[in-house]
Design an enzyme around this catalytic site. Structure first.
Site, PDB file in Angstrom:
ATOM      1  N   ALA A  30       0.757  -1.533   0.322  1.00  0.00           N
ATOM      2  CA  ALA A  30       0.144  -0.080  -0.022  1.00  0.00           C
ATOM      3  C   ALA A  30       1.081   1.284  -0.436  1.00  0.00           C
ATOM      4  CB  ALA A  30      -0.858  -0.032   1.069  1.00  0.00           C
ATOM      5  N   TYR A 167       8.687 -14.173 -11.877  1.00  0.00           N
ATOM      6  CA  TYR A 167       7.483 -13.652 -11.756  1.00  0.00           C
ATOM      7  C   TYR A 167       5.969 -14.118 -12.211  1.00  0.00           C
ATOM      8  CZ  TYR A 167       4.330  -8.771 -11.954  1.00  0.00           C
ATOM      9  OH  TYR A 167       3.513  -8.323 -12.042  1.00  0.00           O
ATOM     10  N   ALA A 168       6.479 -14.484 -13.577  1.00  0.00           N
ATOM     11  CA  ALA A 168       4.752 -14.881 -14.449  1.00  0.00           C
ATOM     12  C   ALA A 168       4.470 -16.104 -14.108  1.00  0.00           C
ATOM     13  CB  ALA A 168       5.412 -15.233 -15.828  1.00  0.00           C
TER      14      ALA A 168
END
Ligand SMILES: NC(=O)c1ccc[n+]([C@@H]2O[C@H](COP(=O)([O-])OP(=O)(O)OC[C@H]3O[C@@H](n4cnc5c(N)ncnc54)[C@H](O)[C@@H]3O)[C@@H](O)[C@H]2O)c1
Length: 262
Positions: A30, A167-168
């Site tokens: 965030a 990542y993928a």
């Protein structure tokens, strides 16, 4: 609100807003980009937002309103996820919404991917979401209601940018996690969905691009001919956690300007 014959209550009044006033929301990642835009949008919609990130400095200037809080935690560590949820419950006695946005992108050719890199990316991008979902599911099941949104990526479908295989892979895992939990938690009133952003203008999205390549890339490859803004992803997340998505679970919502057209 109107009561359907099945006993399900649906919002029938557009003037009633999104039904988010007073809801307790936890957003990871965030301090930047999509997570930050989501935390701020949910706060504007009336949620009490617990904003979580490993980067304390990134919280500077974040606007969460009176009921908001920031918490510095590394969500790649499951015990930290448990601590974060316990803290939210101590403050608010409930948890209505979880948005898992924290992630990292590492561009490394597959031949150079070692165990440490695999672990870093998988723990940050997939284990974190699993651990947060597991921790959040307990209070949500007790309450008999809850919304979880996991941020995946178009990389789960098209393999992602060059040299970002881990990542993928992690983002593909996020979709499997989402569907599995949607099935498991449906009878407890907990709805679990995923978002697949395409190229979004955030520090992560810009990684590896010059300004010129960034513009040319999106003009050439995306039907809407531009990258997305974090706020445009936050809008889709707000829909999924609102009363308006009361019959949506296990879904993957692409927010990618038509990149995939799947
Ligand atoms: N920007 C894009 O083009 C794009 C595309 C597809 C998917 N996504 C996904 O959207 C989500 C948000 O990405 P973004 O573009 O806003 O990235 P960003 O880099 O702007 O923000 C990611 C945030 O996650 C935090 N974070 C990283 N590791 C953490 C950890 N271990 N514990 C707690 N916080 C941690 C970072 O400090 C940062 O504030 C990610 O899941 C990302 O994979 C982004």
């Amino acid at each position: 609100m109107s009561e359907l014959t099945s006993g399900v209550t649906v919002s029938a009044d557009p003037g009633a807003g999104f039904g988010l006033a007073g809801k307790v929301a936890l957003v990871t990642g965030a301090a930047s980009g999509i997570g930050r835009a989501t935390a701020e949008l949910l706060a504007r919609a009336g949620c009490l937002v617990a904003a979580v990130d490993v980067n304390a400095g990134g919280f500077a200037g974040i606007e969460l309103g009176d009921g908001g809080s920031t918490d510095v935690a590394d969500v790649s560590v499951p015990t930290a996820c448990e601590r974060v949820v316990t803290g939210v419950l101590a403050r608010h006695q409930r948890l209505d919404i979880l948005v898992n946005a924290a992630a990292i992108l590492r561009r490394v050719p597959i031949a150079e991917v070692d165990a440490a890199l695999w672990e870093e990316v998988m723990d940050t991008n997939l284990l974190s979401q699993f651990a947060m979902c597991r921790a959040a599911a307990r209070p949500m099941r007790k309450q008999g209601s809850g919304r979880i949104v996991n941020i995946s990526s178009t990389a789960a479908f098209n393999g992602g940018a060059n040299n970002s295989s881990v990542y993928a892979i992690a983002k593909g895992g996020v979709l499997a996690l989402t569907k599995s939990l949607a099935r498991q938690l449906a009878s407890d009133g907990v709805l679990v969905n995923a978002i697949c952003p395409g190229g979004i203008d955030t520090p992560m999205g810009r990684q590896g691009f010059t300004e010129e390549r960034w513009n040319a890339h999106y003009a050439a490859n995306v039907p809407l001919k531009r990258a997305g803004r974090p706020e445009e992803v936050a809008n889709a997340i707000l829909f999924l956690v609102s009363d308006w998505a009361s019959y949506v679970t296990g879904h993957t919502l692409d927010v990618e300007g038509g990149l995939l057209l799947r």
